[in-house]
Scaffold this active site. Sequence first.
Site, PDB file in Angstrom:
ATOM      1  N   ARG A   1       0.863  -1.293  -0.166  1.00 20.78           N
ATOM      2  CA  ARG A   1       0.074   0.104  -0.136  1.00 20.78           C
ATOM      3  C   ARG A   1       0.884   1.426  -0.136  1.00 20.78           C
ATOM      4  O   ARG A   1       0.438   2.191   0.498  1.00 20.78           O
ATOM      5  CB  ARG A   1      -1.003  -0.035   1.203  1.00 20.78           C
TER       6      ARG A   1
ATOM      7  N   SER B   1     -11.199  -2.202   3.472  1.00 16.30           N
ATOM      8  CA  SER B   1     -10.699  -2.450   4.643  1.00 16.30           C
ATOM      9  C   SER B   1      -9.801  -1.407   5.314  1.00 16.30           C
ATOM     10  O   SER B   1      -9.276  -0.641   4.767  1.00 16.30           O
ATOM     11  CB  SER B   1      -9.185  -3.423   4.592  1.00 16.30           C
TER      12      SER B   1
ATOM     13  N   GLU C   1      -5.301   1.792   7.014  1.00 13.13           N
ATOM     14  CA  GLU C   1      -5.038   1.812   5.235  1.00 13.13           C
ATOM     15  C   GLU C   1      -5.505   3.185   4.798  1.00 13.13           C
ATOM     16  O   GLU C   1      -4.898   3.784   3.870  1.00 13.13           O
ATOM     17  CB  GLU C   1      -5.549   0.653   4.981  1.00 13.13           C
TER      18      GLU C   1
HETATM   19  C1  LIG Z   1     -15.811  -2.204  -0.845  1.00 11.60           C
HETATM   20  C2  LIG Z   1     -14.191  -1.961  -1.052  1.00 11.60           C
HETATM   21  C3  LIG Z   1     -13.337  -2.779  -1.370  1.00 11.60           C
HETATM   22  C4  LIG Z   1     -12.109  -2.493  -1.554  1.00 11.60           C
HETATM   23  N1  LIG Z   1     -11.166  -3.507  -1.844  1.00 11.60           N
HETATM   24  C5  LIG Z   1      -9.940  -3.408  -2.135  1.00 11.60           C
HETATM   25  C6  LIG Z   1      -8.913  -4.582  -2.586  1.00 11.60           C
HETATM   26  O1  LIG Z   1      -9.329  -5.550  -2.619  1.00 11.60           O
HETATM   27  N2  LIG Z   1      -7.664  -4.163  -2.757  1.00 11.60           N
HETATM   28  C7  LIG Z   1      -7.127  -3.003  -2.492  1.00 11.60           C
HETATM   29  O2  LIG Z   1      -6.032  -2.645  -2.488  1.00 11.60           O
HETATM   30  N3  LIG Z   1      -8.205  -1.777  -2.157  1.00 11.60           N
HETATM   31  C8  LIG Z   1      -9.190  -2.242  -1.850  1.00 11.60           C
HETATM   32  N4  LIG Z   1     -10.064  -1.025  -1.751  1.00 11.60           N
HETATM   33  C9  LIG Z   1      -9.601   0.391  -1.434  1.00 11.60           C
HETATM   34  C10 LIG Z   1      -9.701   1.075  -2.773  1.00 11.60           C
HETATM   35  O3  LIG Z   1     -10.679   0.787  -3.400  1.00 11.60           O
HETATM   36  C11 LIG Z   1      -8.201   1.259  -3.317  1.00 11.60           C
HETATM   37  O4  LIG Z   1      -7.101   1.636  -2.213  1.00 11.60           O
HETATM   38  C12 LIG Z   1      -8.208   1.823  -4.494  1.00 11.60           C
HETATM   39  O5  LIG Z   1      -7.060   1.849  -5.069  1.00 11.60           O
HETATM   40  C13 LIG Z   1      -8.309   3.367  -4.195  1.00 11.60           C
HETATM   41  O6  LIG Z   1      -8.698   4.281  -5.439  1.00 11.60           O
HETATM   42  P1  LIG Z   1      -9.377   5.605  -5.419  1.00 11.60           P
HETATM   43  O7  LIG Z   1      -9.351   6.028  -7.057  1.00 11.60           O
HETATM   44  O8  LIG Z   1     -10.783   5.557  -4.774  1.00 11.60           O
HETATM   45  O9  LIG Z   1      -8.427   6.706  -4.374  1.00 11.60           O
HETATM   46  P2  LIG Z   1      -8.895   7.716  -3.351  1.00 11.60           P
HETATM   47  O10 LIG Z   1      -9.402   6.941  -2.142  1.00 11.60           O
HETATM   48  O11 LIG Z   1      -9.635   8.689  -3.960  1.00 11.60           O
HETATM   49  O12 LIG Z   1      -7.636   8.216  -3.198  1.00 11.60           O
HETATM   50  C14 LIG Z   1      -6.547   7.430  -2.489  1.00 11.60           C
HETATM   51  C15 LIG Z   1      -5.068   8.099  -2.491  1.00 11.60           C
HETATM   52  O13 LIG Z   1      -4.783   7.984  -4.022  1.00 11.60           O
HETATM   53  C16 LIG Z   1      -4.371   9.087  -4.391  1.00 11.60           C
HETATM   54  N5  LIG Z   1      -4.534   9.332  -5.778  1.00 11.60           N
HETATM   55  C17 LIG Z   1      -5.782   9.165  -6.494  1.00 11.60           C
HETATM   56  N6  LIG Z   1      -5.639   9.356  -7.925  1.00 11.60           N
HETATM   57  C18 LIG Z   1      -4.364   9.555  -7.899  1.00 11.60           C
HETATM   58  C19 LIG Z   1      -3.626   9.872  -9.169  1.00 11.60           C
HETATM   59  N7  LIG Z   1      -3.951   9.864 -10.213  1.00 11.60           N
HETATM   60  N8  LIG Z   1      -2.220  10.059  -9.104  1.00 11.60           N
HETATM   61  C20 LIG Z   1      -1.516   9.952  -7.769  1.00 11.60           C
HETATM   62  N9  LIG Z   1      -2.294   9.880  -6.525  1.00 11.60           N
HETATM   63  C21 LIG Z   1      -3.637   9.468  -6.832  1.00 11.60           C
HETATM   64  C22 LIG Z   1      -5.171  10.289  -3.574  1.00 11.60           C
HETATM   65  O14 LIG Z   1      -4.486  11.516  -3.718  1.00 11.60           O
HETATM   66  C23 LIG Z   1      -5.193   9.584  -2.298  1.00 11.60           C
HETATM   67  O15 LIG Z   1      -4.137   9.904  -1.521  1.00 11.60           O
HETATM   68  C24 LIG Z   1     -11.912  -1.410  -1.233  1.00 11.60           C
HETATM   69  C25 LIG Z   1     -12.362  -0.039  -1.090  1.00 11.60           C
HETATM   70  C26 LIG Z   1     -13.906  -0.477  -1.150  1.00 11.60           C
HETATM   71  C27 LIG Z   1     -14.881   0.551  -0.767  1.00 11.60           C
END
Ligand SMILES: Cc1cc2nc3c(=O)[nH]c(=O)nc-3n(C[C@H](O)[C@H](O)[C@H](O)COP(=O)(O)OP(=O)(O)OC[C@H]3O[C@@H](n4cnc5c(N)ncnc54)[C@H](O)[C@@H]3O)c2cc1C
Length: 312
Positions: free
Chosen positions: A178, A228, A298
């Site tokens: 992560r 998570s 996380e």
């Molecule tokens: C139901 C559910 C299930 C999930 N299952 C998993 C799983 O199996 N595995 C897992 O790893 N995660 C999981 N997640 C967590 C999440 O989906 C991941 O961490 C995902 O990668 C976050 O992406 P996001 O676009 O929503 O980022 P955000 O939550 O919007 O942002 C997270 C971080 O990423 C940064 N960011 C976003 N876009 C960019 C970019 N273009 N360049 C640089 N930084 C950027 C943001 O600034 C922030 O700091 C889950 C979440 C939910 C709600």
Amino acid sequence: MMKRYIEICKPLWTLLPEGTIHEDERLCKHTYTQMGGAADLFITPQSYEETQTVLKFAHEHRVPVTLLGNGSNVIVKDGGIRGITLSLKKLNTITCTGVELVAQTGATIIEASRRARDAELTGLEFACGIPGTVGGAFYMNAGAYGGQIADVLESVLVLTEQGEFKTLSKEEFDFDYRKSVFSAKRYIALEGTFRLQKGDMAQIQAKMDELTIARETKQPLEYPSCGSVFKRPPGMFAGKLIQDSGLQGTRIGGAEVSKKHAGFIVNVDNATATEYMSLVRHVQQTVKDKFGVELETEVITIGEDIEEPVSD
Ligand SMILES: Cc1cc2nc3c(=O)[nH]c(=O)nc-3n(C[C@H](O)[C@H](O)[C@H](O)COP(=O)(O)OP(=O)(O)OC[C@H]3O[C@@H](n4cnc5c(N)ncnc54)[C@H](O)[C@@H]3O)c2cc1C
């Protein structure tokens, strides 16, 4: 009184097309948990050049920039976000050529995995249920069921905080659990190239179906959440520690430790971010008291608390 940046940013209106800047945008519309206050300015550029314009302006005028992906791994506090909140969701094209898939980072990683399947490319099946953007997946080195972004990502076009374009190759990603160069250096990822392998569409689909069933069986997908909440402590599972602490079903306001998966905190009844974070801290304290284990989040918390009114 917390500084707001709307006035300082007025010149940006003349630099960007109409409909790109949204003032006082409620971020609960843009977060997976459906919580969070308003952004001073919510900007949705439609090109890399517009994104660069925003970053250069912000750098020059010392306006803070917060990047939001799909909001599936962040808690935005109830006081919202000062300065510019940037969303790249309009930059969402995906193309496949040979064994390469090129995705703009505002696309969802679920859509990227589907496009890979359609092109009979294997390697992104693990991402078929991760509800984030491609950019959020890079930042977090998202992973599931034995796969992770680090295994398939080849190169990424980024903008630095100063607004300079830069292409990073595999050796520069510094991926860990992560963690990534994107989190360490605050790069804004614009576009990534994945190197996949030729596969069989039916087998790819079967794998995606299997992972989807596993996810639907274990996770409380019927409620808003951020997945998570805690990282896995070395050699342990956060969910098991929380379950064994008897915390499932514990509620603060509208936030509840999921009865289905103890590692999730779900928004069951219009929770505020303040309630959600109080429950996060309660879980951390209880697990520490019971097992001596410090659970690290996380999920990333951003934004400001609501300001208390100043009395005379
Ligand atoms: C139901 C559910 C299930 C999930 N299952 C998993 C799983 O199996 N595995 C897992 O790893 N995660 C999981 N997640 C967590 C999440 O989906 C991941 O961490 C995902 O990668 C976050 O992406 P996001 O676009 O929503 O980022 P955000 O939550 O919007 O942002 C997270 C971080 O990423 C940064 N960011 C976003 N876009 C960019 C970019 N273009 N360049 C640089 N930084 C950027 C943001 O600034 C922030 O700091 C889950 C979440 C939910 C709600």
